[in-house]
Design a protein around this motif. Structure first.
Motif, PDB file in Angstrom:
ATOM      1  N   GLN A 182       3.156  -4.241   9.894  1.00 41.81           N
ATOM      2  CA  GLN A 182       4.400  -3.667   9.376  1.00 41.81           C
ATOM      3  C   GLN A 182       4.134  -2.201   9.038  1.00 41.81           C
ATOM      4  OE1 GLN A 182       7.035  -2.075   6.900  1.00 41.81           O
ATOM      5  NE2 GLN A 182       5.533  -3.079   5.576  1.00 41.81           N
ATOM      6  N   GLY A 241      13.285  -2.984  -7.114  1.00 37.48           N
ATOM      7  CA  GLY A 241      12.142  -2.222  -6.600  1.00 37.48           C
ATOM      8  C   GLY A 241      11.118  -3.053  -5.852  1.00 37.48           C
ATOM      9  N   LEU A 264      -0.111   6.572  -9.688  1.00 40.90           N
ATOM     10  CA  LEU A 264       0.237   7.665  -8.777  1.00 40.90           C
ATOM     11  C   LEU A 264       1.067   8.696  -9.545  1.00 40.90           C
ATOM     12  CD1 LEU A 264       1.228   5.771  -5.495  1.00 40.90           C
ATOM     13  CD2 LEU A 264      -1.036   6.494  -6.285  1.00 40.90           C
ATOM     14  N   MET A 288      -3.738   2.274  -6.838  1.00 42.63           N
ATOM     15  CA  MET A 288      -4.452   1.931  -5.601  1.00 42.63           C
ATOM     16  C   MET A 288      -5.914   1.633  -5.907  1.00 42.63           C
ATOM     17  SD  MET A 288      -2.370   3.277  -2.911  1.00 42.63           S
ATOM     18  CE  MET A 288      -2.213   4.873  -2.184  1.00 42.63           C
ATOM     19  N   CYS A 326       6.430   6.469  -2.522  1.00 40.66           N
ATOM     20  CA  CYS A 326       6.336   5.011  -2.663  1.00 40.66           C
ATOM     21  C   CYS A 326       7.494   4.515  -3.529  1.00 40.66           C
ATOM     22  CB  CYS A 326       5.027   4.595  -3.329  1.00 40.66           C
ATOM     23  SG  CYS A 326       3.553   5.442  -2.739  1.00 40.66           S
ATOM     24  N   VAL A 350       1.184 -10.096   0.038  1.00 39.17           N
ATOM     25  CA  VAL A 350       1.765  -9.761  -1.269  1.00 39.17           C
ATOM     26  C   VAL A 350       1.673 -10.968  -2.194  1.00 39.17           C
ATOM     27  CG1 VAL A 350       3.864  -9.035  -2.477  1.00 39.17           C
ATOM     28  CG2 VAL A 350       3.337  -8.099  -0.214  1.00 39.17           C
ATOM     29  N   GLN A 405      -0.900  -7.650   5.804  1.00 42.15           N
ATOM     30  CA  GLN A 405      -0.549  -7.243   4.449  1.00 42.15           C
ATOM     31  C   GLN A 405      -0.103  -8.495   3.703  1.00 42.15           C
ATOM     32  OE1 GLN A 405       2.053  -3.777   4.395  1.00 42.15           O
ATOM     33  NE2 GLN A 405       1.298  -3.160   6.394  1.00 42.15           N
ATOM     34  N   PHE A 462       2.781   2.627  -9.046  1.00 47.35           N
ATOM     35  CA  PHE A 462       1.732   1.959  -8.273  1.00 47.35           C
ATOM     36  C   PHE A 462       0.335   2.467  -8.634  1.00 47.35           C
ATOM     37  CE2 PHE A 462       5.610   1.998  -5.701  1.00 47.35           C
ATOM     38  CZ  PHE A 462       5.737   0.649  -5.414  1.00 47.35           C
ATOM     39  N   TYR A 465       5.981   2.035   8.407  1.00 46.83           N
ATOM     40  CA  TYR A 465       7.179   2.772   8.013  1.00 46.83           C
ATOM     41  C   TYR A 465       7.552   3.827   9.046  1.00 46.83           C
ATOM     42  CZ  TYR A 465       5.261   0.760   3.736  1.00 46.83           C
ATOM     43  OH  TYR A 465       4.719  -0.075   2.810  1.00 46.83           O
ATOM     44  N   PHE A 470       2.586  -6.974  -9.092  1.00 48.98           N
ATOM     45  CA  PHE A 470       2.525  -7.481  -7.715  1.00 48.98           C
ATOM     46  C   PHE A 470       1.336  -6.801  -7.046  1.00 48.98           C
ATOM     47  CE2 PHE A 470       6.766  -7.138  -9.339  1.00 48.98           C
ATOM     48  CZ  PHE A 470       7.376  -8.338  -8.991  1.00 48.98           C
ATOM     49  N   SER A 471       0.668  -7.524  -6.164  1.00 52.32           N
ATOM     50  CA  SER A 471      -0.416  -6.883  -5.412  1.00 52.32           C
ATOM     51  C   SER A 471      -0.069  -6.897  -3.939  1.00 52.32           C
ATOM     52  CB  SER A 471      -1.738  -7.618  -5.644  1.00 52.32           C
ATOM     53  OG  SER A 471      -1.651  -8.933  -5.139  1.00 52.32           O
ATOM     54  N   LEU A 472      -0.490  -5.850  -3.262  1.00 55.55           N
ATOM     55  CA  LEU A 472      -0.378  -5.791  -1.792  1.00 55.55           C
ATOM     56  C   LEU A 472      -1.788  -5.547  -1.265  1.00 55.55           C
ATOM     57  CD1 LEU A 472       1.062  -5.477   0.942  1.00 55.55           C
ATOM     58  CD2 LEU A 472       1.639  -3.138   0.307  1.00 55.55           C
ATOM     59  N   CYS A 513      11.063   4.947  -1.816  1.00 50.79           N
ATOM     60  CA  CYS A 513      11.430   3.930  -0.824  1.00 50.79           C
ATOM     61  C   CYS A 513      11.705   2.596  -1.517  1.00 50.79           C
ATOM     62  CB  CYS A 513      10.340   3.779   0.235  1.00 50.79           C
ATOM     63  SG  CYS A 513      10.695   2.438   1.390  1.00 50.79           S
ATOM     64  N   PHE A 547      10.326  -5.768  -2.607  1.00 49.65           N
ATOM     65  CA  PHE A 547      10.870  -6.115  -1.293  1.00 49.65           C
ATOM     66  C   PHE A 547      11.043  -7.626  -1.120  1.00 49.65           C
ATOM     67  CE2 PHE A 547      10.111  -1.727  -0.329  1.00 49.65           C
ATOM     68  CZ  PHE A 547      11.090  -1.428   0.605  1.00 49.65           C
ATOM     69  N   GLU A 568      -3.146  -2.534  -3.442  1.00 44.96           N
ATOM     70  CA  GLU A 568      -2.204  -1.688  -4.184  1.00 44.96           C
ATOM     71  C   GLU A 568      -1.495  -2.571  -5.205  1.00 44.96           C
ATOM     72  OE1 GLU A 568      -1.184   1.319  -0.463  1.00 44.96           O
ATOM     73  OE2 GLU A 568       0.377  -0.046  -1.152  1.00 44.96           O
TER      74      GLU A 568
HETATM   75  C1  HEC Z   1       9.452   3.488   3.674  1.00 40.81           C
HETATM   76  C2  HEC Z   1       9.358   2.437   2.680  1.00 40.81           C
HETATM   77  C3  HEC Z   1       8.079   2.209   1.892  1.00 40.81           C
HETATM   78  C4  HEC Z   1       7.219   3.128   1.365  1.00 40.81           C
HETATM   79  C5  HEC Z   1       7.243   4.651   1.491  1.00 40.81           C
HETATM   80  C6  HEC Z   1       6.231   2.374   0.615  1.00 40.81           C
HETATM   81  N1  HEC Z   1       6.483   1.032   0.675  1.00 40.81           N
HETATM   82 FE1  HEC Z   1       5.511  -0.427  -0.349  1.00 40.81          FE
HETATM   83  N2  HEC Z   1       6.567  -1.828   0.619  1.00 40.81           N
HETATM   84  C7  HEC Z   1       7.490  -1.567   1.625  1.00 40.81           C
HETATM   85  C8  HEC Z   1       7.821  -2.817   2.303  1.00 40.81           C
HETATM   86  C9  HEC Z   1       8.791  -2.963   3.471  1.00 40.81           C
HETATM   87  C10 HEC Z   1       7.087  -3.826   1.647  1.00 40.81           C
HETATM   88  C11 HEC Z   1       7.118  -5.321   2.015  1.00 40.81           C
HETATM   89  C12 HEC Z   1       5.777  -5.967   2.193  1.00 40.81           C
HETATM   90  C13 HEC Z   1       4.843  -5.389   3.228  1.00 40.81           C
HETATM   91  O1  HEC Z   1       4.770  -4.157   3.434  1.00 40.81           O
HETATM   92  O2  HEC Z   1       4.102  -6.154   3.824  1.00 40.81           O
HETATM   93  C14 HEC Z   1       6.346  -3.167   0.578  1.00 40.81           C
HETATM   94  C15 HEC Z   1       5.581  -3.839  -0.363  1.00 40.81           C
HETATM   95  C16 HEC Z   1       4.794  -3.225  -1.306  1.00 40.81           C
HETATM   96  C17 HEC Z   1       4.088  -3.886  -2.375  1.00 40.81           C
HETATM   97  C18 HEC Z   1       4.206  -5.360  -2.745  1.00 40.81           C
HETATM   98  C19 HEC Z   1       5.212  -5.612  -3.869  1.00 40.81           C
HETATM   99  C20 HEC Z   1       6.603  -5.037  -3.665  1.00 40.81           C
HETATM  100  O3  HEC Z   1       6.920  -4.085  -4.397  1.00 40.81           O
HETATM  101  O4  HEC Z   1       7.371  -5.531  -2.811  1.00 40.81           O
HETATM  102  C21 HEC Z   1       3.323  -2.953  -3.001  1.00 40.81           C
HETATM  103  C22 HEC Z   1       2.369  -3.160  -4.155  1.00 40.81           C
HETATM  104  C23 HEC Z   1       3.580  -1.689  -2.334  1.00 40.81           C
HETATM  105  N3  HEC Z   1       4.505  -1.885  -1.333  1.00 40.81           N
HETATM  106  C24 HEC Z   1       2.971  -0.485  -2.647  1.00 40.81           C
HETATM  107  C25 HEC Z   1       3.298   0.735  -2.054  1.00 40.81           C
HETATM  108  C26 HEC Z   1       2.608   1.976  -2.308  1.00 40.81           C
HETATM  109  C27 HEC Z   1       1.439   2.160  -3.253  1.00 40.81           C
HETATM  110  C28 HEC Z   1       3.221   2.944  -1.569  1.00 40.81           C
HETATM  111  C29 HEC Z   1       2.878   4.413  -1.430  1.00 40.81           C
HETATM  112  C30 HEC Z   1       1.513   4.731  -1.077  1.00 40.81           C
HETATM  113  C31 HEC Z   1       4.300   2.290  -0.854  1.00 40.81           C
HETATM  114  N4  HEC Z   1       4.321   0.950  -1.161  1.00 40.81           N
HETATM  115  C32 HEC Z   1       5.182   2.965  -0.049  1.00 40.81           C
HETATM  116  C33 HEC Z   1       8.064  -0.350   1.910  1.00 40.81           C
HETATM  117  C34 HEC Z   1       7.578   0.872   1.489  1.00 40.81           C
END
Ligand code: HEC
Length: 199
Positions: free
Chosen positions: A65, A179, A161, A150, A167, A83, A81, A148, A67, A105-107, A170, A181, A132
């Protein structure tokens, strides 16, 4: 009589003293493991890597996945990834349909392997590359409500951050619930539908 009263009051005061001590110890213990705000921080505000990440509740997983509008390339599929959500907050979420303040939440990003062991097709999970953490905390982040941290493998502490950041932008604009997803987390999605039907 005097003696026995004396002993009685001694015993009573020891008992009360013990009760007070037990009560205050209990209070300290509760502060240490505050289930509403389980994140631990260093004196200068860095988050300590949670020690129980592998016990968190699975929410969802994506593969490759991204962006940017790049084509998915099977020879270079990106990363797995995964979560997860901190369990105490998850229990409150299924009760109320809302993420409580202090929720985390952790990613996790895992490398992708092909042909490992017995596999002849598809992908299996390689090494953990990055964790993250999303923290919902209105006091620490009064404007955004969350931010967030890291943790590369081995890092025990992480700074938040700098705000504002892409982050948070979005997540604020495009995430389905508060906030987060949830549109990509099947069980959470279902819980939210159930909570909406209850209201
Ligand atoms: C353009 C949109 C976008 C940006 C910019 C973005 N994310 Fe996300 N993020 C997502 C999406 C879509 C998911 C859904 C899960 C996945 O990515 O597997 C997600 C999921 C997450 C999650 C899991 C919990 C949740 O909030 O849903 C974390 C933690 C996370 N992102 C951290 C970050 C961090 C740190 C940054 C910046 C470095 C970041 N994201 C930038 C779209 C974004």
């Amino acid at each position: 009589m005097k003696i026995s009263t004396g002993i009685f009051s001694l015993v009573t005061s020891v008992a009360i003293g013990t009760a007070v001590l037990a009560f205050s110890l209990h209070g300290i213990a509760q502060d240490d493991t505050n289930s509403a705000h389980p994140a631990l921080f260093t004196e200068n505000g860095e988050m300590q890597r949670p020690g129980d990440l592998d016990e968190w509740i699975f929410l969802g997983s994506t593969l490759g996945q991204g962006y940017n509008p790049a084509m998915f390339d099977p020879d270079s599929p990106g990363m797995f990834q995964v979560v997860r959500m901190e369990p105490a907050a998850y229990l409150q979420f299924i009760d109320t349909g809302e993420f409580p303040d202090g929720a985390m939440f952790s990613l996790d990003f895992y490398g992708v392997e092909q042909g490992a062991s017995v596999t002849k097709s598809g992908y299996t999970m390689g090494e953990l590359m990055l964790t993250e953490i999303h923290l919902k905390d209105a006091e620490r982040f009064p404007e955004s409500g969350f931010n967030f941290y890291m943790f590369p493998p081995g890092a025990q502490t992480a700074e938040p951050l700098d705000l504002p950041n892409d982050c948070v932008t979005c997540h604020t604009t495009d995430a389905a619930h508060d906030g987060v997803f949830t549109q990509f987390y099947p069980a959470a999605r279902q819980r939210l539908e159930q909570a909406a039907a209850r209201d």
